[in-house]
Design an enzyme around this catalytic site. Structure first.
Site, PDB file in Angstrom:
ATOM      1  N   PHE A  33      36.841  42.177  46.073  1.00 59.50           N
ATOM      2  CA  PHE A  33      36.215  41.448  44.977  1.00 59.50           C
ATOM      3  C   PHE A  33      34.721  41.732  44.865  1.00 59.50           C
ATOM      4  O   PHE A  33      34.009  41.870  45.851  1.00 59.50           O
ATOM      5  CB  PHE A  33      36.417  39.931  45.175  1.00 59.50           C
ATOM      6  CG  PHE A  33      37.856  39.500  45.115  1.00 59.50           C
ATOM      7  CD1 PHE A  33      38.767  40.195  44.335  1.00 59.50           C
ATOM      8  CD2 PHE A  33      38.295  38.376  45.815  1.00 59.50           C
ATOM      9  CE1 PHE A  33      40.095  39.808  44.265  1.00 59.50           C
ATOM     10  CE2 PHE A  33      39.618  37.981  45.754  1.00 59.50           C
ATOM     11  CZ  PHE A  33      40.519  38.696  44.984  1.00 59.50           C
ATOM     12  N   GLY A  36      32.358  41.054  39.166  1.00 61.00           N
ATOM     13  CA  GLY A  36      33.244  41.176  38.004  1.00 61.00           C
ATOM     14  C   GLY A  36      34.521  40.360  38.191  1.00 61.00           C
ATOM     15  O   GLY A  36      34.967  39.636  37.283  1.00 61.00           O
ATOM     16  N   HIS A  37      35.121  40.459  39.386  1.00 59.59           N
ATOM     17  CA  HIS A  37      36.337  39.671  39.661  1.00 59.59           C
ATOM     18  C   HIS A  37      36.021  38.174  39.632  1.00 59.59           C
ATOM     19  O   HIS A  37      36.816  37.370  39.147  1.00 59.59           O
ATOM     20  CB  HIS A  37      36.906  39.999  41.048  1.00 59.59           C
ATOM     21  CG  HIS A  37      37.414  41.398  41.189  1.00 59.59           C
ATOM     22  ND1 HIS A  37      36.758  42.352  41.924  1.00 59.59           N
ATOM     23  CD2 HIS A  37      38.529  41.996  40.694  1.00 59.59           C
ATOM     24  CE1 HIS A  37      37.442  43.481  41.887  1.00 59.59           C
ATOM     25  NE2 HIS A  37      38.516  43.302  41.147  1.00 59.59           N
ATOM     26  N   GLY A 147      39.857  42.358  32.832  1.00 59.87           N
ATOM     27  CA  GLY A 147      38.514  42.831  32.486  1.00 59.87           C
ATOM     28  C   GLY A 147      38.569  43.863  31.374  1.00 59.87           C
ATOM     29  O   GLY A 147      39.506  44.661  31.294  1.00 59.87           O
ATOM     30  N   ASP A 150      38.583  48.077  31.903  1.00 63.24           N
ATOM     31  CA  ASP A 150      39.806  48.874  31.789  1.00 63.24           C
ATOM     32  C   ASP A 150      40.356  48.696  30.381  1.00 63.24           C
ATOM     33  O   ASP A 150      41.372  48.026  30.161  1.00 63.24           O
ATOM     34  CB  ASP A 150      40.808  48.438  32.864  1.00 63.24           C
ATOM     35  CG  ASP A 150      40.298  48.756  34.246  1.00 63.24           C
ATOM     36  OD1 ASP A 150      40.165  49.933  34.577  1.00 63.24           O
ATOM     37  OD2 ASP A 150      39.972  47.809  34.994  1.00 63.24           O
ATOM     38  N   MET A 184      30.443  47.166  36.956  1.00 62.44           N
ATOM     39  CA  MET A 184      30.934  46.856  38.306  1.00 62.44           C
ATOM     40  C   MET A 184      32.361  47.365  38.481  1.00 62.44           C
ATOM     41  O   MET A 184      33.191  47.257  37.588  1.00 62.44           O
ATOM     42  CB  MET A 184      30.867  45.357  38.554  1.00 62.44           C
ATOM     43  CG  MET A 184      29.451  44.900  38.707  1.00 62.44           C
ATOM     44  SD  MET A 184      29.370  43.269  39.439  1.00 62.44           S
ATOM     45  CE  MET A 184      27.620  42.983  39.297  1.00 62.44           C
ATOM     46  N   SER A 185      32.619  47.916  39.671  1.00 64.43           N
ATOM     47  CA  SER A 185      33.935  48.464  39.980  1.00 64.43           C
ATOM     48  C   SER A 185      34.085  48.515  41.488  1.00 64.43           C
ATOM     49  O   SER A 185      33.097  48.784  42.199  1.00 64.43           O
ATOM     50  CB  SER A 185      34.020  49.893  39.418  1.00 64.43           C
ATOM     51  OG  SER A 185      35.096  50.589  40.009  1.00 64.43           O
ATOM     52  N   SER A 186      35.301  48.285  41.964  1.00 59.19           N
ATOM     53  CA  SER A 186      35.525  48.402  43.410  1.00 59.19           C
ATOM     54  C   SER A 186      35.217  49.829  43.858  1.00 59.19           C
ATOM     55  O   SER A 186      34.812  50.062  44.994  1.00 59.19           O
ATOM     56  CB  SER A 186      36.973  48.059  43.756  1.00 59.19           C
ATOM     57  OG  SER A 186      37.243  46.744  43.315  1.00 59.19           O
ATOM     58  N   ARG A 187      35.413  50.794  42.955  1.00 61.54           N
ATOM     59  CA  ARG A 187      35.206  52.205  43.324  1.00 61.54           C
ATOM     60  C   ARG A 187      33.719  52.560  43.467  1.00 61.54           C
ATOM     61  O   ARG A 187      33.399  53.606  44.008  1.00 61.54           O
ATOM     62  CB  ARG A 187      35.884  53.136  42.317  1.00 61.54           C
ATOM     63  CG  ARG A 187      37.400  53.048  42.411  1.00 61.54           C
ATOM     64  CD  ARG A 187      38.115  54.134  41.625  1.00 61.54           C
ATOM     65  NE  ARG A 187      39.515  54.215  42.001  1.00 61.54           N
ATOM     66  CZ  ARG A 187      40.522  53.659  41.329  1.00 61.54           C
ATOM     67  NH1 ARG A 187      40.283  52.983  40.235  1.00 61.54           N
ATOM     68  NH2 ARG A 187      41.763  53.778  41.754  1.00 61.54           N
TER      69      ARG A 187
HETATM   70  O1  PAF Z   1      43.039  46.293  37.044  1.00 63.75           O
HETATM   71  C1  PAF Z   1      43.607  46.257  38.159  1.00 63.75           C
HETATM   72  O2  PAF Z   1      43.016  45.875  39.156  1.00 63.75           O
HETATM   73  C2  PAF Z   1      45.059  46.686  38.272  1.00 63.75           C
HETATM   74  O3  PAF Z   1      45.339  47.764  37.448  1.00 63.75           O
HETATM   75  C3  PAF Z   1      46.057  45.527  38.021  1.00 63.75           C
HETATM   76  C4  PAF Z   1      45.958  45.005  36.609  1.00 63.75           C
HETATM   77  C5  PAF Z   1      45.783  44.413  39.012  1.00 63.75           C
HETATM   78  C6  PAF Z   1      47.481  46.024  38.237  1.00 63.75           C
HETATM   79  O4  PAF Z   1      47.659  46.507  39.520  1.00 63.75           O
END
Ligand code: PAF
Length: 288
Positions: A33, A36-37, A147, A150, A184-187
């Site tokens: 997290f 953003g999350h 979000g 994506d 923001m992104s986990s990556r």
């Molecule tokens: O956006 C994400 O984190 C993933 O693609 C999701 C929607 C949780 C599906 O695995």
């Protein structure tokens, strides 16, 4: 907050909520997290009376050469963060809980899943649609929050919900950005300091396009906006453009002229290693 790790228990718990007339809001995530999350969780809490966050690194949405094994994971850390946000259930099943060895069903969408990220990641969106369908069945939410970073995922899930008659409201949350503009992104955690600076070219490319539209009016040709963004990104050492497109935010059809729903969407690989995406409307949203 309860940590739930089995399908049977999540069905039981959310079923009891439904019986009690609770309004259930689901936030599907793959964990690790960041702000953003947390923003999705806060929005979820404002939309219903019970919040469930799923945390599942979904193997069927990763291609063979993608980062499934390396994807960052820390359940204890995520659990504390979700608890601090007042989430009611964190649903974090093991892979074997979600996929039996004989598993062979996929939810597959048409054209909407094939351009943009779908072109470079065959099967990715079938994997997303399949796991989201399973999560919808297991948790029976009234609302699900995703979000807007994506963009394609959100458009595709809205399409799927209509096509398959899920009685679930899909709510998008605007992209949360670092103060310097990086989405923001986990990556982002894969980036070293220099790559992190280079990655700013994604949001800057969108900003430049927006500024061109503001200055020259929305008659500016779509192709020239795309060409300028490609050149701008490619001028940054180590950046390889996967795509730059301008599309309608709902249907993802390529825009032929700029209007209030036109979004510049892009994906860029940094040093051939970290693939980042970003997007932004090219005209200000009405009322903003
Ligand atoms: O956006 C994400 O984190 C993933 O693609 C999701 C929607 C949780 C599906 O695995």
């Amino acid at each position: 907050m309860r940590l739930v790790q089995t399908a049977a228990e999540v069905v039981r718990e959310t079923g009891a909520w439904r019986k009690d007339g609770e309004r259930i809001v689901l936030v599907p995530t793959m964990g690790w997290f960041h702000e953003g999350h947390l923003a999705l969780m806060r929005l979820a809490k404002s939309l219903g009376s019970r919040t469930i966050v799923s945390l599942f690194v979904n193997p069927i949405q990763f291609g063979p050469r993608e980062d499934l094994a390396a994807y960052p994971r820390d359940l204890d850390r995520d659990r504390r963060m979700a608890e601090d946000e007042g989430v009611d259930i964190l649903f974090a099943p093991a892979v074997e809980e979600m996929f039996e060895p004989q598993f062979q069903t996929r939810v597959s969408l048409g054209a909407i899943s094939q351009g943009l990220c779908g072109a470079d990641r065959p099967g990715h969106f079938d994997g997303v649609a399949t796991i989201v369908t399973k999560l919808f069945h297991l948790t029976s939410p009234d609302v699900a929050v995703f979000g807007e970073k994506d963009l394609q995922q959100l458009a595709l899930i809205r399409r799927m919900v209509r096509d398959l008659n899920f009685n679930i409201e899909i709510v998008g949350h605007p992209i949360i950005r670092e103060p310097d503009g990086l989405a923001m992104s986990s990556r982002n955690s894969y980036l070293n300091e220099a790559e992190r600076r280079t990655a700013l070219c994604l949001s800057q490319a969108i900003g430049r396009a927006r500024e061109t539209v503001r200055q020259s009016g929305n008659a500016v040709p779509v192709e020239s906006l795309i060409a300028d963004a490609v050149d701008f990104i490619a001028a940054h050492a180590g950046c390889q453009v996967d795509y730059v497109s301008i599309v309608d935010r709902w249907s993802l059809a390529p825009s032929t002229a700029i209007d209030r729903d036109s979004v510049m969407a892009l994906a860029v690989k940094i040093n051939g290693r970290v693939r980042l995406i970003d997007n932004g409307l090219l005209l200000p949203e009405a009322g903003r």
